[in-house]
Motif scaffolding. Structure first.
Motif, PDB file in Angstrom:
ATOM      1  N   VAL A   6       0.876  -1.173   0.000  1.00 19.65           N
ATOM      2  CA  VAL A   6       0.000   0.000   0.000  1.00 19.65           C
ATOM      3  C   VAL A   6       0.911   1.220   0.000  1.00 19.65           C
ATOM      4  O   VAL A   6       1.826   1.319   0.815  1.00 19.65           O
ATOM      5  CB  VAL A   6      -0.922   0.013   1.241  1.00 19.65           C
ATOM      6  N   ALA A   7       0.673   2.134  -0.937  1.00 24.89           N
ATOM      7  CA  ALA A   7       1.529   3.315  -1.065  1.00 24.89           C
ATOM      8  C   ALA A   7       0.668   4.569  -1.058  1.00 24.89           C
ATOM      9  O   ALA A   7      -0.531   4.517  -1.322  1.00 24.89           O
ATOM     10  CB  ALA A   7       2.332   3.244  -2.350  1.00 24.89           C
ATOM     11  N   ARG A   8       1.311   5.703  -0.770  1.00 25.25           N
ATOM     12  CA  ARG A   8       0.574   6.974  -0.677  1.00 25.25           C
ATOM     13  C   ARG A   8       0.030   7.440  -2.026  1.00 25.25           C
ATOM     14  O   ARG A   8      -0.974   8.122  -2.098  1.00 25.25           O
ATOM     15  CB  ARG A   8       1.437   8.051  -0.033  1.00 25.25           C
ATOM     16  N   ASP A   9       0.723   7.081  -3.138  1.00 23.03           N
ATOM     17  CA  ASP A   9       0.255   7.446  -4.479  1.00 23.03           C
ATOM     18  C   ASP A   9       0.907   6.513  -5.499  1.00 23.03           C
ATOM     19  O   ASP A   9       1.744   5.688  -5.157  1.00 23.03           O
ATOM     20  CB  ASP A   9       0.549   8.913  -4.798  1.00 23.03           C
ATOM     21  N   GLU A  10       0.512   6.645  -6.747  1.00 23.85           N
ATOM     22  CA  GLU A  10       1.017   5.741  -7.779  1.00 23.85           C
ATOM     23  C   GLU A  10       2.522   5.900  -8.004  1.00 23.85           C
ATOM     24  O   GLU A  10       3.223   4.925  -8.252  1.00 23.85           O
ATOM     25  CB  GLU A  10       0.257   5.941  -9.087  1.00 23.85           C
ATOM     26  N   ALA A  11       3.042   7.106  -7.926  1.00 23.81           N
ATOM     27  CA  ALA A  11       4.480   7.327  -8.120  1.00 23.81           C
ATOM     28  C   ALA A  11       5.284   6.569  -7.065  1.00 23.81           C
ATOM     29  O   ALA A  11       6.304   5.941  -7.377  1.00 23.81           O
ATOM     30  CB  ALA A  11       4.808   8.818  -8.083  1.00 23.81           C
ATOM     31  N   ALA A  12       4.815   6.612  -5.825  1.00 21.30           N
ATOM     32  CA  ALA A  12       5.499   5.893  -4.750  1.00 21.30           C
ATOM     33  C   ALA A  12       5.397   4.385  -4.966  1.00 21.30           C
ATOM     34  O   ALA A  12       6.353   3.647  -4.705  1.00 21.30           O
ATOM     35  CB  ALA A  12       4.917   6.274  -3.394  1.00 21.30           C
ATOM     36  N   LEU A  13       4.268   3.934  -5.467  1.00 22.99           N
ATOM     37  CA  LEU A  13       4.083   2.511  -5.728  1.00 22.99           C
ATOM     38  C   LEU A  13       5.009   2.038  -6.844  1.00 22.99           C
ATOM     39  O   LEU A  13       5.646   0.984  -6.733  1.00 22.99           O
ATOM     40  CB  LEU A  13       2.631   2.219  -6.087  1.00 22.99           C
ATOM     41  N   VAL A  14       5.132   2.821  -7.916  1.00 24.30           N
ATOM     42  CA  VAL A  14       6.039   2.468  -9.010  1.00 24.30           C
ATOM     43  C   VAL A  14       7.475   2.418  -8.501  1.00 24.30           C
ATOM     44  O   VAL A  14       8.224   1.486  -8.793  1.00 24.30           O
ATOM     45  CB  VAL A  14       5.898   3.463 -10.184  1.00 24.30           C
ATOM     46  N   ALA A  15       7.880   3.413  -7.716  1.00 25.05           N
ATOM     47  CA  ALA A  15       9.237   3.438  -7.170  1.00 25.05           C
ATOM     48  C   ALA A  15       9.492   2.219  -6.285  1.00 25.05           C
ATOM     49  O   ALA A  15      10.550   1.592  -6.370  1.00 25.05           O
ATOM     50  CB  ALA A  15       9.471   4.735  -6.391  1.00 25.05           C
ATOM     51  N   TYR A  16       8.537   1.872  -5.449  1.00 30.90           N
ATOM     52  CA  TYR A  16       8.678   0.711  -4.576  1.00 30.90           C
ATOM     53  C   TYR A  16       8.771  -0.569  -5.398  1.00 30.90           C
ATOM     54  O   TYR A  16       9.631  -1.422  -5.167  1.00 30.90           O
ATOM     55  CB  TYR A  16       7.514   0.636  -3.590  1.00 30.90           C
ATOM     56  N   SER A  17       7.910  -0.707  -6.365  1.00 35.29           N
ATOM     57  CA  SER A  17       7.908  -1.890  -7.208  1.00 35.29           C
ATOM     58  C   SER A  17       9.233  -2.039  -7.953  1.00 35.29           C
ATOM     59  O   SER A  17       9.806  -3.130  -8.012  1.00 35.29           O
ATOM     60  CB  SER A  17       6.753  -1.818  -8.206  1.00 35.29           C
ATOM     61  N   ASP A  18       9.725  -0.947  -8.514  1.00 37.28           N
ATOM     62  CA  ASP A  18      10.993  -1.010  -9.236  1.00 37.28           C
ATOM     63  C   ASP A  18      12.159  -1.318  -8.302  1.00 37.28           C
ATOM     64  O   ASP A  18      13.135  -1.947  -8.702  1.00 37.28           O
ATOM     65  CB  ASP A  18      11.240   0.286 -10.004  1.00 37.28           C
ATOM     66  N   HIS A  19      12.054  -0.892  -7.053  1.00 40.87           N
ATOM     67  CA  HIS A  19      13.094  -1.205  -6.069  1.00 40.87           C
ATOM     68  C   HIS A  19      13.060  -2.690  -5.700  1.00 40.87           C
ATOM     69  O   HIS A  19      14.099  -3.347  -5.630  1.00 40.87           O
ATOM     70  CB  HIS A  19      12.920  -0.349  -4.814  1.00 40.87           C
ATOM     71  N   ILE A  20      11.893  -3.235  -5.477  1.00 41.26           N
ATOM     72  CA  ILE A  20      11.741  -4.641  -5.104  1.00 41.26           C
ATOM     73  C   ILE A  20      12.110  -5.559  -6.279  1.00 41.26           C
ATOM     74  O   ILE A  20      12.706  -6.602  -6.087  1.00 41.26           O
ATOM     75  CB  ILE A  20      10.289  -4.933  -4.640  1.00 41.26           C
ATOM     76  N   ALA A  21      11.767  -5.155  -7.487  1.00 40.65           N
ATOM     77  CA  ALA A  21      12.049  -5.944  -8.702  1.00 40.65           C
ATOM     78  C   ALA A  21      11.555  -7.381  -8.543  1.00 40.65           C
ATOM     79  O   ALA A  21      12.322  -8.341  -8.624  1.00 40.65           O
ATOM     80  CB  ALA A  21      13.533  -5.891  -9.051  1.00 40.65           C
ATOM     81  N   ALA A  22      10.270  -7.518  -8.327  1.00 41.95           N
ATOM     82  CA  ALA A  22       9.671  -8.829  -8.066  1.00 41.95           C
ATOM     83  C   ALA A  22       9.883  -9.808  -9.221  1.00 41.95           C
ATOM     84  O   ALA A  22       9.916  -9.415 -10.385  1.00 41.95           O
ATOM     85  CB  ALA A  22       8.171  -8.663  -7.816  1.00 41.95           C
ATOM     86  N   GLU A  23       9.996 -11.066  -8.865  1.00 36.64           N
ATOM     87  CA  GLU A  23      10.112 -12.118  -9.876  1.00 36.64           C
ATOM     88  C   GLU A  23       8.821 -12.190 -10.698  1.00 36.64           C
ATOM     89  O   GLU A  23       8.841 -12.242 -11.918  1.00 36.64           O
ATOM     90  CB  GLU A  23      10.376 -13.451  -9.183  1.00 36.64           C
ATOM     91  N   HIS A  24       7.691 -12.200 -10.015  1.00 35.99           N
ATOM     92  CA  HIS A  24       6.373 -12.179 -10.661  1.00 35.99           C
ATOM     93  C   HIS A  24       5.643 -10.938 -10.156  1.00 35.99           C
ATOM     94  O   HIS A  24       5.521 -10.767  -8.947  1.00 35.99           O
ATOM     95  CB  HIS A  24       5.545 -13.408 -10.275  1.00 35.99           C
ATOM     96  N   LEU A  25       5.156 -10.120 -11.070  1.00 33.91           N
ATOM     97  CA  LEU A  25       4.458  -8.890 -10.680  1.00 33.91           C
ATOM     98  C   LEU A  25       3.106  -8.838 -11.375  1.00 33.91           C
ATOM     99  O   LEU A  25       3.018  -8.919 -12.598  1.00 33.91           O
ATOM    100  CB  LEU A  25       5.297  -7.667 -11.059  1.00 33.91           C
ATOM    101  N   GLN A  26       2.065  -8.734 -10.569  1.00 33.87           N
ATOM    102  CA  GLN A  26       0.716  -8.661 -11.104  1.00 33.87           C
ATOM    103  C   GLN A  26       0.174  -7.252 -10.915  1.00 33.87           C
ATOM    104  O   GLN A  26       0.294  -6.689  -9.822  1.00 33.87           O
ATOM    105  CB  GLN A  26      -0.195  -9.668 -10.411  1.00 33.87           C
ATOM    106  N   VAL A  27      -0.427  -6.701 -11.969  1.00 26.89           N
ATOM    107  CA  VAL A  27      -0.989  -5.352 -11.920  1.00 26.89           C
ATOM    108  C   VAL A  27      -2.499  -5.452 -12.089  1.00 26.89           C
ATOM    109  O   VAL A  27      -2.993  -5.916 -13.116  1.00 26.89           O
ATOM    110  CB  VAL A  27      -0.396  -4.453 -13.025  1.00 26.89           C
ATOM    111  N   HIS A  28      -3.211  -5.032 -11.051  1.00 23.61           N
ATOM    112  CA  HIS A  28      -4.671  -5.032 -11.069  1.00 23.61           C
ATOM    113  C   HIS A  28      -5.121  -3.614 -10.729  1.00 23.61           C
ATOM    114  O   HIS A  28      -5.183  -3.248  -9.555  1.00 23.61           O
ATOM    115  CB  HIS A  28      -5.231  -6.013 -10.035  1.00 23.61           C
ATOM    116  N   THR A  29      -5.381  -2.819 -11.737  1.00 24.34           N
ATOM    117  CA  THR A  29      -5.880  -1.455 -11.546  1.00 24.34           C
ATOM    118  C   THR A  29      -6.962  -1.195 -12.570  1.00 24.34           C
ATOM    119  O   THR A  29      -7.193  -2.008 -13.466  1.00 24.34           O
ATOM    120  CB  THR A  29      -4.748  -0.405 -11.740  1.00 24.34           C
ATOM    121  N   ALA A  30      -7.586  -0.039 -12.464  1.00 24.55           N
ATOM    122  CA  ALA A  30      -8.635   0.317 -13.418  1.00 24.55           C
ATOM    123  C   ALA A  30      -8.075   0.366 -14.838  1.00 24.55           C
ATOM    124  O   ALA A  30      -8.734  -0.034 -15.791  1.00 24.55           O
ATOM    125  CB  ALA A  30      -9.259   1.656 -13.037  1.00 24.55           C
ATOM    126  N   ASP A  31      -6.844   0.869 -15.008  1.00 22.18           N
ATOM    127  CA  ASP A  31      -6.191   0.914 -16.317  1.00 22.18           C
ATOM    128  C   ASP A  31      -4.826   0.232 -16.194  1.00 22.18           C
ATOM    129  O   ASP A  31      -3.777   0.869 -16.205  1.00 22.18           O
ATOM    130  CB  ASP A  31      -6.044   2.363 -16.800  1.00 22.18           C
TER     131      ASP A  31
END
Length: 129
Positions: A6-31
């Motif tokens: 859970v992140a404060r906004d989408e920019a923070a979420l993208v930064a966190y995701s890119d930092h974690i660099a998950a093996e499998h990443l699922q994106v479930h959003t409106a767009d």
């Protein structure tokens, strides 16, 4: 093992995701497709509710051997190109040497690489002498 962030906004979420660099990443959003375009570091990306790891592992063709431990920051998964030898080369004419030798010599000097600096400078000097 999975994680929900859970992140404060989408920019923070993208930064966190890119930092974690998950093996499998699922994106479930409106767009999901638009959001996925902002992501850079992951092993394999599953965009939208219909995409699933099971499809990539079993029949879709995205790869099953993925970077772990945040290696997705600098590499992707195993693919056919992983088995292809890539050999590089360079060829320069005098115009090319005149263009690249001065910055190469400066950069080499700034890094304390005297042999590199001299190699560039000697080639340039030979053309001018």
């Amino acid at each position: 093992m999975g994680e929900i962030a859970v992140a404060r906004d989408e920019a923070a979420l993208v930064a966190y995701s890119d930092h974690i660099a998950a093996e499998h990443l699922q994106v479930h959003t409106a767009d999901a497709r638009a959001f996925a375009q902002r992501l850079r570091n992951y092993g394999s990306l599953f965009v939208g509710e219909l995409a699933s790891v099971v499809y990539s592992d079993k029949c879709v063709g995205t790869n099953h051997t993925l970077p772990t431990m945040a290696a997705g920051r600098y590499t992707g998964g195993l693919w056919v190109g992983s088995y292809v030898k890539v050999a590089t080369h360079q060829w320069l004419d005098e115009r090319g040497v005149k263009a690249v030798a001065p910055p190469a010599a400066r950069q080499s000097a700034s890094e304390g690489l005297e042999g590199h600096r001299r190699a560039a400078q000697l080639r340039l000097d030979r053309m001018q002498g």
